[in-house]
Design an enzyme around this catalytic site. Structure first.
Site, PDB file in Angstrom:
ATOM      1  N   HIS A  56       0.791  -1.674   0.108  1.00  0.00           N
ATOM      2  CA  HIS A  56      -0.009   0.247   0.012  1.00  0.00           C
ATOM      3  C   HIS A  56       0.977   1.174   0.526  1.00  0.00           C
ATOM      4  CE1 HIS A  56      -3.514  -2.147   1.996  1.00  0.00           C
ATOM      5  NE2 HIS A  56      -3.364  -2.915   0.529  1.00  0.00           N
ATOM      6  N   GLU A  58       0.638   4.101   1.722  1.00  0.00           N
ATOM      7  CA  GLU A  58       1.477   4.595   3.030  1.00  0.00           C
ATOM      8  C   GLU A  58       2.728   4.101   3.371  1.00  0.00           C
ATOM      9  OE1 GLU A  58      -3.546   4.034   3.386  1.00  0.00           O
ATOM     10  OE2 GLU A  58      -1.574   3.132   2.058  1.00  0.00           O
ATOM     11  N   CYS A  86      -6.631   1.802   5.585  1.00  0.00           N
ATOM     12  CA  CYS A  86      -6.572   0.817   5.981  1.00  0.00           C
ATOM     13  C   CYS A  86      -6.299   0.190   7.631  1.00  0.00           C
ATOM     14  CB  CYS A  86      -6.768  -0.567   5.162  1.00  0.00           C
ATOM     15  SG  CYS A  86      -5.026  -1.058   4.999  1.00  0.00           S
ATOM     16  N   CYS A  89      -2.813   0.209   7.373  1.00  0.00           N
ATOM     17  CA  CYS A  89      -1.302   1.300   7.137  1.00  0.00           C
ATOM     18  C   CYS A  89      -1.603   1.982   8.100  1.00  0.00           C
ATOM     19  CB  CYS A  89      -2.001   2.344   5.481  1.00  0.00           C
ATOM     20  SG  CYS A  89      -1.449   1.067   4.309  1.00  0.00           S
TER      21      CYS A  89
END
Length: 152
Positions: A56, A58, A86, A89
Site C-alpha cells: 500500500h 502508506e 486501512c 496502514c
C-alpha cells in the site's frame, strides 16, 4: 498549490493517478517533515506490480522514509494520503509514530481510522497521530470511483 510548488496532497494525487495508469488502485501517499515541509518519501499502491497485498502507498512511503533517514520512528513526519488508511496502514502509522495524517476520501468499507476498527481509538494503540480527513475529498473520491467504474 502554493506559488509554483505543489502541495503534498497534489503530489499524492499525481501518484494516485500514476497508480491508476498502472492498473493499481489509485492511492498515493507523501510523507513530509512536519516542521520544514521537506518531502521525505512518496509512493503509490504497487500491490499488483509487486504481487504483494501489503504494498500500500502508506507502507511504501513509511518504509522509504525510514530507510532514507535511518530511523524506525518518524515522529516529526506528516502523511498525506488520498484515501483513509486501512487498518493495516493505520497500525503502521501508529508504529512509525507519525505526527499527523491528512487523508482525502473517506473509506466506509475498508478504512481503519474513521471507520471500521478505528485503530487510533483502541486502548492497545500506543500512539495516536492528529488526523485530518476530507482533504480534497471530492477529487480523491472521484479518482477512485472512475477507476472502479472502468473495471466493472
Amino acid at each position: 498549490m502554493t506559488g509554483n510548488r505543489l502541495s503534498p496532497m497534489e503530489i499524492a494525487l499525481a501518484d494516485a493517478e500514476a497508480a491508476a495508469a498502472a492498473g493499481e488502485v489509485p492511492v498515493g501517499a507523501v510523507l513530509v517533515d512536519g516542521k520544514t515541509g521537506e518531502m521525505l518519501a512518496r509512493a503509490h499502491n504497487r500491490v499488483e506490480e509487486l504481487h504483494d497485498p501489503t504494498a500500500h502507498a502508506e507502507l511504501l512511503a513509511i518504509q522509504e522514509a525510514a530507510r532514507r533517514l535511518g530511523l524506525k520512528r518518524l515522529t516529526g513526519a506528516d502523511l498525506y494520503v488520498t484515501l483513509e488508511p486501512c487498518p493495516m496502514c493505520a497500525q503502521a502509522i501508529a508504529f512509525a509514530r507519525l505526527r499527523r495524517v491528512h487523508f482525502g476520501a473517506y473509506d466506509p468499507k475498508g478504512g481503519g481510522v474513521d471507520h471500521g476498527p478505528r485503530i487510533f481509538e483502541q486502548p492497545t494503540c500506543h500512539h495516536r497521530p492528529e488526523v485530518v480527513g476530507g482533504l480534497q475529498e471530492s477529487r480523491c473520491g472521484a479518482l477512485l470511483k472512475d477507476f472502479f467504474r472502468e473495471r466493472r
